[in-house]
Design a protein around this motif. Sequence first.
Motif, short mmCIF file in Angstrom:
data_model
loop_
_atom_site.label_atom_id
_atom_site.label_comp_id
_atom_site.label_asym_id
_atom_site.label_seq_id
_atom_site.Cartn_x
_atom_site.Cartn_y
_atom_site.Cartn_z
N THR A 230 79.02 27.49 -23.12
CA THR A 230 77.76 26.59 -23.80
C THR A 230 77.92 26.02 -25.16
OG1 THR A 230 76.88 28.55 -24.65
CG2 THR A 230 75.81 27.71 -22.18
N MET A 231 77.36 24.90 -25.39
CA MET A 231 77.70 24.40 -26.89
C MET A 231 77.36 25.51 -28.11
SD MET A 231 79.59 21.79 -27.75
CE MET A 231 79.49 20.58 -26.86
N PHE A 232 76.38 25.85 -27.76
CA PHE A 232 75.80 27.23 -28.87
C PHE A 232 75.81 28.42 -28.10
CE2 PHE A 232 74.96 23.53 -31.89
CZ PHE A 232 75.78 24.15 -32.84
N ALA A 233 76.28 29.64 -28.49
CA ALA A 233 76.18 30.78 -27.42
C ALA A 233 75.01 31.36 -27.33
CB ALA A 233 77.16 31.75 -28.04
N CYS A 234 74.05 31.11 -28.24
CA CYS A 234 72.68 31.57 -28.10
C CYS A 234 71.86 31.25 -26.78
CB CYS A 234 71.62 31.20 -29.33
SG CYS A 234 71.78 29.69 -30.00
N LEU B 23 85.31 14.85 -26.44
CA LEU B 23 86.37 15.15 -25.41
C LEU B 23 85.61 16.27 -24.51
CD1 LEU B 23 90.05 16.04 -26.45
CD2 LEU B 23 88.58 17.50 -24.72
N PHE B 24 84.85 17.20 -25.17
CA PHE B 24 84.29 18.15 -24.43
C PHE B 24 83.24 17.63 -23.32
CE2 PHE B 24 85.41 21.57 -27.32
CZ PHE B 24 84.77 22.78 -27.00
N GLU B 25 82.54 16.85 -23.60
CA GLU B 25 81.66 15.94 -22.80
C GLU B 25 82.49 15.15 -21.59
OE1 GLU B 25 79.04 13.61 -24.98
OE2 GLU B 25 78.28 15.36 -26.25
N ARG B 26 83.29 14.57 -22.15
CA ARG B 26 84.24 13.73 -21.25
C ARG B 26 84.97 14.66 -20.09
NH1 ARG B 26 86.87 11.24 -24.73
NH2 ARG B 26 89.08 12.51 -24.57
N GLU B 27 85.49 15.76 -20.52
CA GLU B 27 86.16 16.52 -19.59
C GLU B 27 85.38 17.55 -19.30
OE1 GLU B 27 89.93 17.58 -21.21
OE2 GLU B 27 90.53 15.49 -21.85
N GLY B 28 84.18 17.88 -19.39
CA GLY B 28 83.13 18.79 -18.92
C GLY B 28 83.88 20.28 -19.33
N LEU B 29 84.16 20.68 -20.25
CA LEU B 29 84.89 21.95 -20.82
C LEU B 29 83.99 22.86 -20.67
CD1 LEU B 29 87.41 21.19 -23.94
CD2 LEU B 29 87.83 21.25 -21.32
N ASN B 30 82.67 22.83 -20.90
CA ASN B 30 81.62 24.00 -21.01
C ASN B 30 81.51 24.25 -19.55
OD1 ASN B 30 81.06 24.32 -23.76
ND2 ASN B 30 79.62 22.62 -23.64
N GLN B 31 81.25 23.27 -18.62
CA GLN B 31 81.06 23.70 -17.24
C GLN B 31 82.48 24.31 -16.68
OE1 GLN B 31 78.09 23.30 -15.70
NE2 GLN B 31 79.01 24.44 -14.21
#
Length: 459
Positions: A271-275, A340-348
């Motif tokens: 997640t972008m922020f861990a909370c 880049l996070f959004e474009r490559e879906g790194l969180n997911q």
Amino acid sequence: MGNPIAVSKDLSKTAYDHLWMHFTRMSSYENTPVPTIVRGEGTYIYDDQGRKYLDGLAGLFVVQAGHGRRELAEVAARQAADLAFFPIWSYAHPAAVELAERLAHHAPGDLNKVFFTTGGGEAVETAWKLAKQYHKLTGNHTKYKVISRAVAYHGTPQGALSITGLPALKAPFEPLVPGAHKVPNTNIYRAPIHGDDPEAFGRWAADQIEQEILFEGPETVAAVFLEPVQNAGGCFPPPPGYFQRVREICDRYGVLLVSDEVICAFGRLGTMFACDKFGYVPDIITCAKGMTSGYSPIGAAVVSDRIAEPFYKGDNTFLHGYTFGGHPVSAAVALANLDLFEREGLNQHVLDNESAFLTTLRKLHDLPIVGDVRGNGFFYGIELVKDKATKESFTDEESERVLYGFVSKKLFEYGLYCRADDRGDPVIQLSPPLIADQSTFDEIESIVRQVLTEAWTKI
């Protein structure tokens, strides 16, 4: 004037002579080459001898998007050509404004104000100073103390080091800032009570914070500092309900809850922020490392509107700042990194693969030296023991000889850069770039298995 500088080709020798490395026992390199990393690509790094290593620690929990991302370097060059530096002391520049808005968008609740620093320790320092002045501005002049957890690491500045719960790191620099108090952490593997009931253990651990507030006096406690997953000691995740209970306690006594996400933010847990991963809204988030994937240094304290409100009235001023806080190049790189996070879906990608990573690491449980495997997202610790049945840990001598003298060196020799540490109990920490996949997990498990199998014979 001195003599002209002679360019040395022996970087290792020059490093020993002139580069004072951080948290490093310098004497150990008097007659041993200093590892010198010259290049990175994806999940791998390369040394000056051409050897290749899997980066199992993302540099230092930092290189989320992986090494060799030219688009981030190019953004830095373009920004430096337009505006290389300008302070945000009573002025603004576009990159800092846009990044502040972006972070506020991702933050939970009403955390809409962003105070930039150049790193995580400075963000923690900022949060404590902010908490103290907030209470003064709202009429609570005696609220200055902070509570954090045993074995937790929160940074090296004098205030942040006081919040840190590692006595050996603090002893050389004492006396430190007064008013920092400690409570038990959430290491259920070594729980003194409720070790077989995670929810009861979480309630007990959270209640220790209330007991400490009451013992010190609620009128004296300004803030509680907690990492979503505690780093030092080897990746302690929160038990179910822990943070919800802590939030209730902080609200009851007018204590600010600071979520120290220097490691855990920006995808480390998916997640972008861990909370958000654990369902709580703090009053302040401290963050840094992964915001730029390490391509330029930056940190921040993200603050709720409620806490910021008194600072936005009359002549009240937060008399605090850093020359390079919100640096134009770093802010521009952070924006490109978040794109880049959004474009490559790194969180997911992390959410989709965290179970596979954990399952792969848990194969190591068949080794007699492995006591526990724990963590969350792409952030795990493997605790080493001398006796699985009793959970007996290493002695100081064994830690020195086996963990540092053998395990740490062999992991690197066999092609894995990670952390073997005994701040708390002996652990191996693993936190690869967020682009890691099953092949990465398998490579990590294979190298760790080989090294720990050999290490068992050394105890």
